[in-house]
Design a protein around this motif. Structure first.
Motif, PDB file in Angstrom:
ATOM      1  N   HIS A 136       0.843  -1.195   0.000  1.00 39.86           N
ATOM      2  CA  HIS A 136       0.000   0.000   0.000  1.00 39.86           C
ATOM      3  C   HIS A 136       0.878   1.246   0.000  1.00 39.86           C
ATOM      4  O   HIS A 136       2.011   1.205   0.482  1.00 39.86           O
ATOM      5  N   HIS A 138       1.828   5.494   0.761  1.00 43.28           N
ATOM      6  CA  HIS A 138       1.658   6.590   1.724  1.00 43.28           C
ATOM      7  C   HIS A 138       2.197   7.865   1.075  1.00 43.28           C
ATOM      8  O   HIS A 138       3.216   7.817   0.388  1.00 43.28           O
ATOM      9  N   HIS A 180       4.785   0.169   0.351  1.00 41.44           N
ATOM     10  CA  HIS A 180       5.419  -0.881   1.154  1.00 41.44           C
ATOM     11  C   HIS A 180       4.401  -1.906   1.655  1.00 41.44           C
ATOM     12  O   HIS A 180       3.192  -1.725   1.520  1.00 41.44           O
ATOM     13  N   GLU A 182       3.690  -4.361   5.250  1.00 44.32           N
ATOM     14  CA  GLU A 182       4.034  -4.547   6.669  1.00 44.32           C
ATOM     15  C   GLU A 182       3.350  -5.840   7.108  1.00 44.32           C
ATOM     16  O   GLU A 182       2.120  -5.891   7.179  1.00 44.32           O
TER      17      GLU A 182
HETATM   18 FE    FE Z   1       2.038   1.464   5.875  1.00 44.28          FE
END
Ligand code: FE
Ligand code: FJE
Length: 366
Positions: A136, A138, A180, A182
Motif C-alpha cells: 500500500h 503513503h 510498502h 508490513e
Molecule cells: Fe504502511
C-alpha cells in the motif's frame, strides 16, 4: 431560661415536631392553637433561611479563585506544574478489522477523534499470520511503528527491507511517496502501536526517510519507580536521537504500584496518553483510574502528573506534538492540504510519477 434552650423550644415547636408529638398523643396545648402559632414561626424561620441562602450564594463567587487554587496546590506541592494538564476526553479504542485480516484498536482517526493536530491516526495492532498489511502507498505524513510484542517485516519499493522486534521502533517519513508492505515476521500474535504524524505543507513532498531504532538503542531512564523509554523528545534529562520533522515527543512509561510521575509537556502542543497495560490516575490525583486500551486527550498546560494507585504495573505511551494549524485533507493513505493535492497524489500513484515511479513494476515478496 438560656437563649439556647429558648431556641431549642422554638425549634421543637415547629410544625413537623408538633404534628409528630400530636400523633404520639403527648401534646399539652389544644392542637388548633398550637398549629397556628407554629405555622407563623415556621414561616419566619423559612424566610430567614431563604435570606441566608441568597446571601451565601451571592458571596460564593466573591471568593477569589486564585486562593482556592493555591490552597489545593499547596497540599499538592507534589505537582510541580504551574498549569497541570487534565484529561479532556477519554475514548476506549475498540477492535475493528483493517488491512488484510488484521485487527486494530483505533483511537485517533475514528470519527469521535478525527485528528489531534499533528496526529492523524493511532492504531494498536494485533496481527497473526497470514493477516497483515500488504502493499500500500503513503504520501504526506510519517508513520511510527512501535513493537510491543513479536516481530514485523516491512519491505518497500525502493529496496528497503527490515524487521522490527519487541521494543524496536521504525520512524518512517513517507514524504512524497512510499509503497510498502508490513507483515508479521513470527508465529503467534504480533502487537504494536502505529502512529501517523502529519507533515507540514513544506515537508509533504520531501524525500522518504527511515529512522530505525533497536530496543537496545532506545534511551531509557529511571526515577522513583518510574521507567521510561524515550522514543522521541526528552524525559528525566535524557534525549532520544530520533529527528522529528514535526516536533514530537513520544514516551513509553512503566510505573510501579504506588509510584507517581510529573512529566513536563511543552505548552501549546497537543498531547494524549494511550494506556497499554494496567490502570492509572491521570491529570488530577482525585480523578477515577483509567484502564488499558483507553486514549486520553490532555487539555492545555505545561505538564502531566500520573499516579499508579493500583497493585500492578501501569504502562502507557505519552505523545505530544506541535500542531501544524493547516487544513487536512485525507484520502486513505494520502494526507495533503487540499483536494487538488489528493487528486494529484492518486494520479501520481496510478501513473507512477512524482515519487511513485517504482510503484508500477514493484510488488513485495510478502
Ligand atoms: Fe504502511
Ligand atoms: C491500512 C492504509 C494503510 N493501521 N497499523 C489503508 F496504511 C493501512 C495500514 C495500517 C497499519 C499498518 C500497521 Cl503495521 C499497523 C496499521 C493501518 O497499513 F490498513 C489501510 N486500510
Amino acid at each position: 431560661m438560656t437563649t439556647t434552650m429558648m431556641r431549642l423550644r422554638q425549634h421543637l415547636s415547629s410544625r413537623i415536631y408538633t404534628s409528630a408529638i400530636a400523633r404520639i398523643g403527648n401534646n399539652r396545648l389544644p392542637l388548633q392553637k398550637q398549629l397556628r402559632t407554629s405555622t407563623a414561626r415556621t414561616n419566619k424561620l423559612l424566610l430567614l433561611l431563604l435570606v441566608l441562602l441568597v446571601l451565601f450564594l451571592l458571596l460564593i463567587p466573591t471568593v477569589p479563585p486564585a486562593r482556592v487554587m493555591s490552597s489545593s496546590s499547596s497540599a499538592a506541592s507534589s505537582v510541580p506544574f504551574e498549569n497541570p494538564r487534565s484529561v479532556v476526553k477519554k475514548l476506549l479504542a475498540e477492535s475493528q478489522p483493517e488491512g488484510q485480516g488484521a485487527t486494530v484498536r483505533r483511537s485517533i482517526g475514528r470519527h469521535e477523534l478525527r485528528n489531534l493536530d499533528p496526529f492523524l491516526m493511532l492504531d494498536e495492532f494485533s496481527v497473526s499470520k497470514p493477516a497483515g498489511f500488504p502493499d500500500h502507498p503513503h504520501r504526506g505524513f510519517e508513520t511510527v511503528t512501535y513493537m510491543l510484542e513479536g516481530a514485523f517485516t516491512h519491505q518497500d519499493f525502493a529496496g528497503h527491507k527490515g524487521t522490527i522486534r519487541t521494543g524496536d521502533v521504525q520512524w518512517m517519513t513517507a514524504g512524497r511517496g512510499i509503497v510498502h508492505s508490513e507483515m508479521p515476521a513470527a508465529d503467534g500474535v504480533q502487537k504494536g502501536l502505529q502512529l501517523w504524524i502529519n507533515l507540514s505543507s513544506k515537508d509533504k513532498m520531501i524525500e522518504p526517510k527511515y529512522q530505525e531504532l533497536q530496543s537496545k538503542d532506545i534511551s531509557r531512564a529511571e526515577k522513583d519507580g518510574v521507567e521510561v523509554r524515550i522514543i522521541a523528545g526528552e524525559a528525566f534529562g535524557v534525549r532520544s536521537p530520533v529527528y522529528t520533522r514535526t516536533p514530537t515527543m513520544y514516551m513509553d512509561f512503566t510505573m510501579r504500584p504506588g509510584s507517581q510521575l510529573h512529566q513536563p509537556v511543552p505548552e501549546g502542543w497537543n498531547a494524549f496518553v494511550y494506556i497499554i497495560d494496567g490502570e492509572g490516575v491521570f491529570g488530577r490525583e482525585t480523578s477515577a483510574p483509567v484502564s488499558a486500551h483507553h486514549c486520553l486527550v490532555l487539555g492545555p498546560g505545561d505538564g502531566l502528573s500520573v499516579w499508579n494507585k493500583s497493585g500492578a504495573p501501569l504502562r502507557f505511551a505519552l505523545v505530544a506534538g506541535q500542531p501544524l494549524g493547516e487544513p487536512v485533507v485525507q484520502h486513505g493513505p494520502f494526507v495533503m492540504n487540499t483536494r487538488a493535492e489528493i487528486q494529484q497524489a492518486m494520479e501520481d500513484f496510478y501513473y507512477g510519477r512524482n515519487g511513485f515511479e517504482r510503484a508500477q513494476q514493484w510488488s513485495s515478496s510478502a
